[in-house]
Enzyme design. Structure first.
Site, short mmCIF file in Angstrom:
data_model
loop_
_atom_site.label_atom_id
_atom_site.label_comp_id
_atom_site.label_asym_id
_atom_site.label_seq_id
_atom_site.Cartn_x
_atom_site.Cartn_y
_atom_site.Cartn_z
N LEU A 272 3.75 7.46 -17.99
CA LEU A 272 4.18 8.43 -17.33
C LEU A 272 4.45 7.65 -15.66
CD1 LEU A 272 1.62 11.42 -17.55
CD2 LEU A 272 4.94 11.22 -18.89
N GLY B 159 0.93 1.95 -11.20
CA GLY B 159 0.85 1.70 -9.46
C GLY B 159 -0.19 1.30 -9.23
N GLY B 160 -0.62 0.25 -8.34
CA GLY B 160 -2.05 -0.68 -7.67
C GLY B 160 -2.58 -0.77 -8.89
N PHE B 161 -3.10 1.28 -8.78
CA PHE B 161 -4.21 1.18 -8.98
C PHE B 161 -4.06 2.52 -10.62
CE2 PHE B 161 -3.93 2.35 -3.99
CZ PHE B 161 -5.34 1.87 -3.62
N GLY B 162 -3.36 1.50 -11.01
CA GLY B 162 -3.45 1.67 -12.48
C GLY B 162 -2.08 2.75 -12.76
N VAL C 55 -0.30 5.67 -16.00
CA VAL C 55 -1.35 6.72 -15.99
C VAL C 55 -0.10 7.28 -17.59
CG1 VAL C 55 -0.17 8.94 -16.05
CG2 VAL C 55 -1.06 7.81 -13.49
N ASP D 121 -4.87 8.95 -0.08
CA ASP D 121 -3.55 8.65 -0.78
C ASP D 121 -2.90 9.74 -0.39
OD1 ASP D 121 -2.11 6.37 -1.38
OD2 ASP D 121 -2.87 6.94 -3.50
#
Length: 479
Positions: A159, A162-165, A167, A278
């Protein structure tokens, strides 16, 4: 299987606990019932068992049991329990010699390949489960279930990233529920217990403008967070990069008020204070009716009402970070308000808070909106894709409120309750002419304890606006 049925006379509560064979008794019962049995239990009674079957033929065996009144029943010695009876007649093999060598070789090869497959499969679905996680019960998902739900985390189920994972969309086989699964890495095991405890606590949040966090899975150095699936995706794809579908002003204003309502719930209406850390358009998801829901609580932090938040690492997204957070590491509701101010301008202007590729003086959005206001034409900053179908008073309110929330001094920013009152029209927004405005205060660059944080970003992203000032001052003396 093992079953414990216990009735606590003083508490008038019955607990039923279930566990596989040779597994210690879990601390959390499977079922609990509060009921006064004093009118049902007689001084002399029979204790026994009953069972029933469904449409499939089954057999039930009680291999051992222990019973006691007024005390703890004696533990069973599992090794001394009888074996389950063999079902059906024992068939004699018809072929004893013919083809026996071939059969043995085939079985040996099958056994070796099966063992290799079993080891590989076990490694593939290996996950970390520690004793302290048992209390979290239904909040813990099995990695195997999430792997199957996302079709092996295939790219076609992706989907967003980003910088954190990353999806992924998934469908749980147990109940056919559509979910979004976010895979994030955790730098170390230190603090993992506290992190998971907060994730499970956040799973108890209930608000129409928050994406429901259903639970988590822990595997090696990776965390998987499971959320409700939002069919229309994130808001940012409707604002940036020449969107295929543009939201009209009525839809945007509804999303803004929805996110404000969700933040008010997090900051002041739940049992603890939740700081999201965030808030941005890419973390606002749209449901089937284009209602805005704030999601991605992977960075959220909780603390009790009336206490001070603890210092943490500086996390978040450049352009949404409050200046005091970068200096002290403390995130609180006011730092969320600052990020919400950037979000307001992003939605109203259709631009990111910082345009990394821009070399113009308008690279920093809040600077540009401030310059439009200072020239007496703040409506110049609105998104040109809105066309003429908008309510000018609402657009102007959102732009001015975005500047106020972006103030560098936390005490000057409004609370989310005040923000919602402004948006709902319950309280009139103060005249901008009554506010003292300057453009000095919040500086992206040197001199405010920001150097280390700035250097953590690539120079290519930072180049072009490292010395840009961000309009931050809507100072009202005595306010």
């Amino acid at each position: 299987m093992q079953v414990w049925v216990e009735y606590h006379g003083l508490e008038k509560k019955m607990d039923v606990t279930l566990a596989p064979f040779k597994v210690p008794k879990p601390s959390t019962p499977l079922l609990s019932l509060s009921r006064d049995l004093s009118s049902i239990v007689n001084r002399e009674m029979y204790v026994g068992f009953s069972s029933s079957t469904g449409s499939v033929l089954t057999s039930h065996y009680v291999l051992g049991w222990s019973f006691k009144v007024n005390g703890q029943a004696e533990e069973l010695t599992l090794s001394r329990l009888p074996k389950l009876p063999r079902l059906g007649p024992k068939k004699k093999p018809k072929v004893l010699t013919t083809g026996l060598p071939l059969i043995l070789v085939s079985l040996a090869l099958t056994g070796v390949s099966g063992a290799v497959y079993w080891v590989r499969r076990k490694r593939k679905f290996a996950e970390v489960v520690e004793d302290w996680e048992l209390e979290y019960g239904p909040h813990r998902f099995k990695f195997k279930d999430l792997y199957i739900a996302t079709k092996g985390f295939k790219d076609k189920e992706l989907l967003g990233a980003g910088g954190f994972g990353r999806v992924y969309r998934g469908v749980l086989s147990s109940n056919k529920l559509e979910v979004a699964v976010k895979r994030v890495s955790h730098e170390s095991r230190q603090g993992m217990r506290e992190f998971v405890a907060e994730i499970v606590s956040i799973g108890r949040l209930r608000h129409r403008n928050l994406v429901q966090l259903l639970g988590y899975c822990r595997r090696k150095g990776e965390l998987l967070l499971v959320y409700d699936y939002m069919p229309n995706g994130s808001l940012d794809k409707y604002l940036h990069d020449q969107p295929k579908v543009t939201l009209n002003w009525r839809q945007r204003f509804g999303v803004i008020k929805g996110v404000a309502s969700g933040l008010l719930y997090l900051h002041g209406e739940w049992e603890q204070v939740v700081v999201h850390r965030d808030v941005k358009a890419s973390n606002v998801l749209l449901d089937g009716e284009l209602n805005g829901r704030l999601g991605d609580f992977g960075l959220a932090r909780l603390y009790d009402h009336g206490t001070d938040p603890q210092t943490t690492h500086v996390v978040g997204t450049l352009g949404y970070l409050a200046p005091e957070h970068t200096r002290t590491g403390k995130a609180n509701p006011s730092t969320d308000v600052f990020a919400f101010g950037a979000f307001l301008l992003e939605v109203a202007c259709g631009r990111r808070p910082i345009e990394a590729q821009s070399t113009t003086e308008n690279a920093v959005l809040v600077d540009w909106v401030y310059s439009c206001w200072s020239k007496g034409n703040i409506m110049e900053a609105k998104d040109p894709n809105l066309g003429s179908d908008y309510v000018a008073e609402e657009v102007e309110l959102v732009l001015k409120l975005g500047l106020l929330c972006s103030h560098s001094e936390p005490e000057v920013r409004p609370t989310m309750r005040q923000v919602l009152q402004f948006l709902e029209g319950d309280v009139s927004f103060p005249e901008m002419s009554s506010l003292s405005l300057t453009s000095s205060g919040l500086i992206f660059g040197r001199g405010q304890g920001f150097d280390d944080y700035v250097m953590s970003y690539s120079s290519s992203v930072w180049k072009g606006f490292s010395n840009c000032s961000v309009a931050d001052s809507l100072v009202s003396e005595g306010r």
